[in-house]
Design an enzyme around this catalytic site. Structure first.
Site, PDB file in Angstrom:
ATOM      1  CB  SER A  40      -0.735  -0.002   1.248  1.00 34.67           C
ATOM      2  OG  SER A  40      -0.064   0.310   2.465  1.00 34.67           O
ATOM      3  CE  LYS A  41       1.368   6.935  -2.511  1.00 38.93           C
ATOM      4  NZ  LYS A  41       2.291   6.835  -3.668  1.00 38.93           N
ATOM      5  NE  ARG A  42       0.556   0.504   5.883  1.00 37.08           N
ATOM      6  CZ  ARG A  42       1.304  -0.614   6.298  1.00 37.08           C
ATOM      7  NH1 ARG A  42       2.410  -0.591   6.784  1.00 37.08           N
ATOM      8  NH2 ARG A  42       0.721  -1.978   6.208  1.00 37.08           N
ATOM      9  CG  HIS A  43       4.274  -1.121   2.069  1.00 37.55           C
ATOM     10  ND1 HIS A  43       3.097  -1.740   2.062  1.00 37.55           N
ATOM     11  CD2 HIS A  43       4.603  -1.638   3.290  1.00 37.55           C
ATOM     12  CE1 HIS A  43       2.646  -2.508   2.970  1.00 37.55           C
ATOM     13  NE2 HIS A  43       3.660  -2.318   3.967  1.00 37.55           N
ATOM     14  N   GLY A  44       5.531   2.884   0.288  1.00 41.08           N
ATOM     15  CA  GLY A  44       6.370   3.586  -0.720  1.00 41.08           C
ATOM     16  C   GLY A  44       5.774   3.347  -2.211  1.00 41.08           C
TER      17      GLY A  44
END
Ligand code: GLU
Length: 472
Positions: free
Chosen positions: A242-246
């Site tokens: 997801s977005k928080r992984h980059g």
């Protein structure tokens, strides 16, 4: 004669080109090529509200950047709506589908009952066997396909093996909505059939869809293509990417300075293996690709590995190709300062690349490594570089300046000879001369070595910079 293998990549253009989808494209491309077939591209743009031209462009650009070619022109699913409707009507006419007049209230009641009983909502087929005469006049209806009511539906998955679904859990799903538009489940089957698709390879989030779509193939008497479902990519923590992984979009990897070779190699390897090969070319991927190598479980992205692989590809890339990548990245990032510098100093950048590429992990590193070449004067010193030209070092620099100014042979050997003689004369270790000199002309903490930078900058520019640094 066996049919030519046709695979397809069928993205929905509702956002950027997700790296997971790009990997699906890569696998379909490798599968087709490995079997002497071809891949087709179908843009699934039937959701007119969510589909955008920007997303379509991101898909086309992403595929081009990754070097994933497809046969012919992209197929736009929205152009085939009449054909999807025709098939729905054919199924209706043949008694393989039916009109369902269940009201939203009835469906809500069904959903609530299922919830209360702790089971998934399954439409109870209340209109399946009712005569048309029962239909409330003028009432809206959807068209549902008649799915098997008992037994099992088996998806012969080439990765997981046979995946079995109980018919009672898969209801008579909708193929035409009440506004007459075909659903995704129908459109995909009709298009895959019409496009001659022989192999469907997609993410395992589509497994249930496959089970449902088999019903349509069977109702139409069409051959079910070979099916394979690949597990998703997870973040380093094991959770769904997801977005928080980059970075999620292929374009983001490009903007971070990754090479297409790296992305192809890394993401292919992330869901597939051939022995313990970690580094392989696209040709090898095609040669080695088979369903057997696909992982059964989800894979975790490892950004450090990705970076190391990129460093490998940078090190092994041709200088001219790297220069082009640097220019196009500066262009894409609208980095006007570096863009004009790169363009105006092409030969110097090319001369610096053999040294720069040994230490760069990304194309961005190459750009920032090269920018000493076109730094405007007065130079802006980075902290450690400023410290390296102070005190005793400044004294050394002031003394070495006339030596370099008088040097007639501005070559590696010429500079080497002059600096060594100077160091000896002043009883200095060579590094006490070379280090400050490098810092004085680049103003940077890290750069290629002293000889490289002096040669790349040339005598005139090196001396101008040195004079400026030593003028107190
Ligand atoms: N359009 C679907 C998606 O982007 C894929 C459809 C398919 O592969 O069958 O998830």
């Amino acid at each position: 004669m066996t049919d030519k293998v046709i695979t397809r990549f069928a993205p929905s253009p509702t956002g950027f080109l997700h790296i997971g989808n790009a990997r699906t494209a890569l696998f379909n491309w490798a599968l087709a090529k490995s079997l002497g077939g071809e891949m087709l591209l179908r843009i699934e743009d039937t959701d007119r509200e969510r589909s955008t031209d920007a997303a379509i462009n991101a898909i086309l650009e992403g595929m081009e950047w990754l070097g994933l070619d497809y046969a012919g022109e992209p197929v736009y699913q929205s152009k085939n709506i009449d054909r999807h409707t025709e098939i729905a009507n054919q199924l209706l006419a043949e008694g393989k589908a039916y009109r369902c007049y269940a009201t939203p209230e009835e469906l809500t009641a069904m959903r609530e009952k299922a919830k209360a009983e702790g089971r998934p909502m399954v439409y109870d087929r209340r209109w399946r066997d009712r005569p048309e005469g029962d239909a409330p006049a003028g009432a809206p209806f959807v068209v549902r396909v008649k799915a098997p009511t008992s037994g099992e539906i088996v998806v012969k998955d080439q990765v997981q093996g046979d995946v079995t679904f109980k018919a009672e859990n898969l209801d008579d799903f909708v193929i035409l909505r009440s506004d007459g538009t075909p659903t995704y489940l129908l459109a995909v089957v009709v298009d895959d059939h019409d496009m001659g698709v022989t192999h469907i390879l997609r993410g395992d989030d589509h497994l249930v869809n496959s089970a449902r779509q088999i019903t349509i193939y069977n109702a139409m008497g069409w051959n079910v293509p070979v099916m394979a479902h690949t597990p998703l990519i997870h973040g380093p923590d094991g959770a769904k990417l997801s977005k928080r992984h980059g970075a999620l979009g292929v374009g983001e990897y490009r903007k971070m300075g990754y090479l297409p070779d790296t992305i192809r190699n890394y993401f292919a390897r992330l869901g597939w293996a051939h022995g313990d090969n970690e580094i392989f070319s696209s040709e090898q991927l095609i040669e080695w690709f088979s369903f057997n190598g696909l992982n059964k479980g989800a894979s975790r992205i490892d950004f450090a590995k990705l970076e190391n692989l990129n460093a490998h590809y940078i090190k092994n890339s041709d200088d001219e190709a790297l220069y082009e990548l640097m220019v196009s990245l500066a262009e894409e990032l609208d980095d006007q300062k570096n863009l004009s510098g790169l363009k105006a100093h092409k030969n110097q950048v090319l001369a610096a690349l053999p040294a720069l590429k040994t230490r760069a992990k990304t194309v961005l590193d190459l750009i920032s490594g090269a920018d000493f070449i076109f730094s405007a004067r007065p130079l802006q010193f980075e902290d450690k570089a400023a410290a390296a030209v102070e005190g005793d070092a400044l004294d050394v620099l002031q003394k070495v300046e006339p030596v370099l100014a008088g040097l007639n042979d501005w070559s590696h050997d010429g500079i080497d000879g002059a600096l060594r003689a100077f160091a000896e004369e002043h009883e200095l270790k060579f590094g006490k001369v070379a280090q400050p000199l490098r810092a004085a002309v680049t103003a940077k903490n890290a750069s290629p070595g002293c000889f490289d930078v002096l040669l790349i900058l040339g005598q005139e520019e090196s001396l101008s910079r040195l004079k400026e640094t030593t003028a107190v």
